[in-house]
Design an enzyme around this catalytic site. Sequence first.
Site, PDB file in Angstrom:
ATOM      1  N   TYR A 143       0.818  -1.216   0.000  1.00 27.29           N
ATOM      2  CA  TYR A 143       0.000   0.000   0.000  1.00 27.29           C
ATOM      3  C   TYR A 143       0.852   1.267   0.000  1.00 27.29           C
ATOM      4  O   TYR A 143       0.402   2.314  -0.458  1.00 27.29           O
ATOM      5  CB  TYR A 143      -0.922   0.028   1.219  1.00 27.29           C
ATOM      6  CG  TYR A 143      -2.256  -0.665   1.008  1.00 27.29           C
ATOM      7  CD1 TYR A 143      -2.314  -2.015   0.701  1.00 27.29           C
ATOM      8  CD2 TYR A 143      -3.447   0.038   1.133  1.00 27.29           C
ATOM      9  CE1 TYR A 143      -3.533  -2.650   0.521  1.00 27.29           C
ATOM     10  CE2 TYR A 143      -4.670  -0.583   0.957  1.00 27.29           C
ATOM     11  CZ  TYR A 143      -4.707  -1.928   0.648  1.00 27.29           C
ATOM     12  OH  TYR A 143      -5.908  -2.538   0.473  1.00 27.29           O
ATOM     13  N   LYS A 194       3.182 -15.244   2.052  1.00 27.32           N
ATOM     14  CA  LYS A 194       3.518 -16.133   0.942  1.00 27.32           C
ATOM     15  C   LYS A 194       5.031 -16.332   0.970  1.00 27.32           C
ATOM     16  O   LYS A 194       5.758 -15.894   0.064  1.00 27.32           O
ATOM     17  CB  LYS A 194       3.064 -15.531  -0.391  1.00 27.32           C
ATOM     18  CG  LYS A 194       1.569 -15.611  -0.646  1.00 27.32           C
ATOM     19  CD  LYS A 194       1.102 -16.990  -1.127  1.00 27.32           C
ATOM     20  CE  LYS A 194       1.507 -17.242  -2.564  1.00 27.32           C
ATOM     21  NZ  LYS A 194       1.059 -18.606  -3.004  1.00 27.32           N
ATOM     22  N   ASP A 227      -2.892 -18.069   0.266  1.00 25.47           N
ATOM     23  CA  ASP A 227      -3.890 -18.736  -0.583  1.00 25.47           C
ATOM     24  C   ASP A 227      -4.574 -19.862   0.194  1.00 25.47           C
ATOM     25  O   ASP A 227      -5.797 -20.021   0.151  1.00 25.47           O
ATOM     26  CB  ASP A 227      -3.273 -19.231  -1.903  1.00 25.47           C
ATOM     27  CG  ASP A 227      -2.018 -20.073  -1.712  1.00 25.47           C
ATOM     28  OD1 ASP A 227      -1.461 -20.097  -0.594  1.00 25.47           O
ATOM     29  OD2 ASP A 227      -1.592 -20.719  -2.693  1.00 25.47           O
ATOM     30  N   ASP A 251      -6.351  -7.144   3.733  1.00 28.26           N
ATOM     31  CA  ASP A 251      -7.483  -6.504   3.052  1.00 28.26           C
ATOM     32  C   ASP A 251      -8.381  -7.580   2.442  1.00 28.26           C
ATOM     33  O   ASP A 251      -9.609  -7.570   2.616  1.00 28.26           O
ATOM     34  CB  ASP A 251      -6.944  -5.566   1.961  1.00 28.26           C
ATOM     35  CG  ASP A 251      -8.060  -4.873   1.190  1.00 28.26           C
ATOM     36  OD1 ASP A 251      -8.999  -4.386   1.846  1.00 28.26           O
ATOM     37  OD2 ASP A 251      -7.991  -4.836  -0.049  1.00 28.26           O
ATOM     38  N   ASP A 255     -12.205  -9.328   4.022  1.00 22.13           N
ATOM     39  CA  ASP A 255     -13.483  -9.320   3.295  1.00 22.13           C
ATOM     40  C   ASP A 255     -14.068 -10.728   3.265  1.00 22.13           C
ATOM     41  O   ASP A 255     -15.282 -10.917   3.427  1.00 22.13           O
ATOM     42  CB  ASP A 255     -13.303  -8.829   1.847  1.00 22.13           C
ATOM     43  CG  ASP A 255     -13.598  -7.333   1.697  1.00 22.13           C
ATOM     44  OD1 ASP A 255     -13.442  -6.604   2.700  1.00 22.13           O
ATOM     45  OD2 ASP A 255     -13.976  -6.907   0.593  1.00 22.13           O
TER      46      ASP A 255
HETATM   47  C1  IPM Z   1     -10.509  -1.453   3.510  1.00 20.17           C
HETATM   48  C2  IPM Z   1     -10.750  -0.814   2.173  1.00 20.17           C
HETATM   49  C3  IPM Z   1      -9.618   0.166   1.908  1.00 20.17           C
HETATM   50  C4  IPM Z   1      -8.334  -0.630   1.778  1.00 20.17           C
HETATM   51  C5  IPM Z   1      -9.813   1.089   0.699  1.00 20.17           C
HETATM   52  C6  IPM Z   1     -11.107   1.876   0.791  1.00 20.17           C
HETATM   53  C7  IPM Z   1      -8.647   2.017   0.521  1.00 20.17           C
HETATM   54  O1  IPM Z   1     -10.870  -1.790   1.193  1.00 20.17           O
HETATM   55  O2  IPM Z   1     -10.406  -0.728   4.511  1.00 20.17           O
HETATM   56  O3  IPM Z   1     -10.454  -2.683   3.574  1.00 20.17           O
HETATM   57  O4  IPM Z   1      -8.018  -1.172   0.712  1.00 20.17           O
HETATM   58  O5  IPM Z   1      -7.622  -0.719   2.770  1.00 20.17           O
HETATM   59 MG    MG Z   2     -10.916  -3.783   1.933  1.00 15.22          MG
END
Ligand code: IPM
Ligand code: MG
Length: 369
Positions: A143, A194, A227, A251, A255
């Site tokens: 990032y 990884k 993975d 990240d 999710d």
């Molecule tokens: C998160 C989001 C952010 C990230 C974006 C909005 C920059 O996806 O907080 O998970 O990638 O960190």
């Molecule tokens: Mg995210």
Amino acid sequence: MSANKKLLILAGDGIGPEVMHQVERVIEWFDRKRLVRFDTSEALVGGCAYDVEGAPVSDATMAKAQDADAVLFGAVGGPKWESLPFAMRPERGLLRLRKELGLFANLRPAVVFEPLLGASTLKPEVISGLDIMILRELTGGVYFGEPRGVATLPDGQRRGVNTQVYTTSEIVRVGRVAFELARKRRNKVCSVEKANVMESGELWREEIQKLHDAEYQDVELHHMYADNCAMQLVRNPKQFDVIVTDNLFGDILSDCAAMLTGSLGMLPSASLGAADSTGQRKALYEPVHGSAPDIAGKDMANPLASVLSFAMMLRYSFDMTEQADMVEQAVKNALALGVRTSDILQANTARVSTSVMGDTLLRELDKLG
Ligand code: IPM
Ligand code: MG
């Protein structure tokens, strides 16, 4: 009553303001009950900040954030700002806050609320009772790594570069948070990278192992490739307690973990900095869901992730365990009543708006406090 605590509210774009409004109602509730009083102020972040102030987060807002005891963040982004130059995109506001406040430890709990078992796409027996913590490194890795950018080559092709980079100290400080968290939970850490293809992953694995052997031998430690971790999260998520991983894998995996619980609309997060000499940490609390522009302004969004983020703030910034428990219990009770925003609607439940979910929460809080 406890002393005043300084909060900066950055509601942002899309559904950010409407979900944050429900948090503000909870804050007022605490104030009315004389349980705790906050000094709140508000500022712009994201696309709305760009429109009004010319940047996704202004220097003045950054100064306010540095000065606050905690920042409550809504969401940023939307189609209106998608074609802006990279540095002016709404997401850059959030990334600047994370970086300049030094919020390297991102706690993303994935907890299944029993009334929502049926809202997950996974079988109930796979996720019933699930309670895992993804700890994502938040200020390093790809990032922020240099070099980065897009350059045009002599032959006219374009070449895009981002750099994955971690130092010992960056790995160790987040590793330490992982082991400390595990000690207060089920005492298990799974470190994810990884190492089979990335040197930075091999370094990550070695440093986490070294830290474990030196200071945290009482905690059970495993290593896993990212993975495989994605696969294991869907196959058998209950094998995990704390997962610690880098910025990008965190990240993605968070999710995935979020959807185990049935809705992104339920997931809170805390982003914490290093403790200063008085033990205080800079902190930002935000729902994991984004700005959801498609439903913004319709009073449809689920405010629970934001309210649960506020509960994390009570817990981690102010050590107010009792009040945090109260907010979380109010959320559970509201769900048990069968009240649902559309993202978590199920058979035999009632679809309600954002504000009616807020009303329900306040009523449940009244019963508890
Ligand atoms: C998160 C989001 C952010 C990230 C974006 C909005 C920059 O996806 O907080 O998970 O990638 O960190
Ligand atoms: Mg995210």
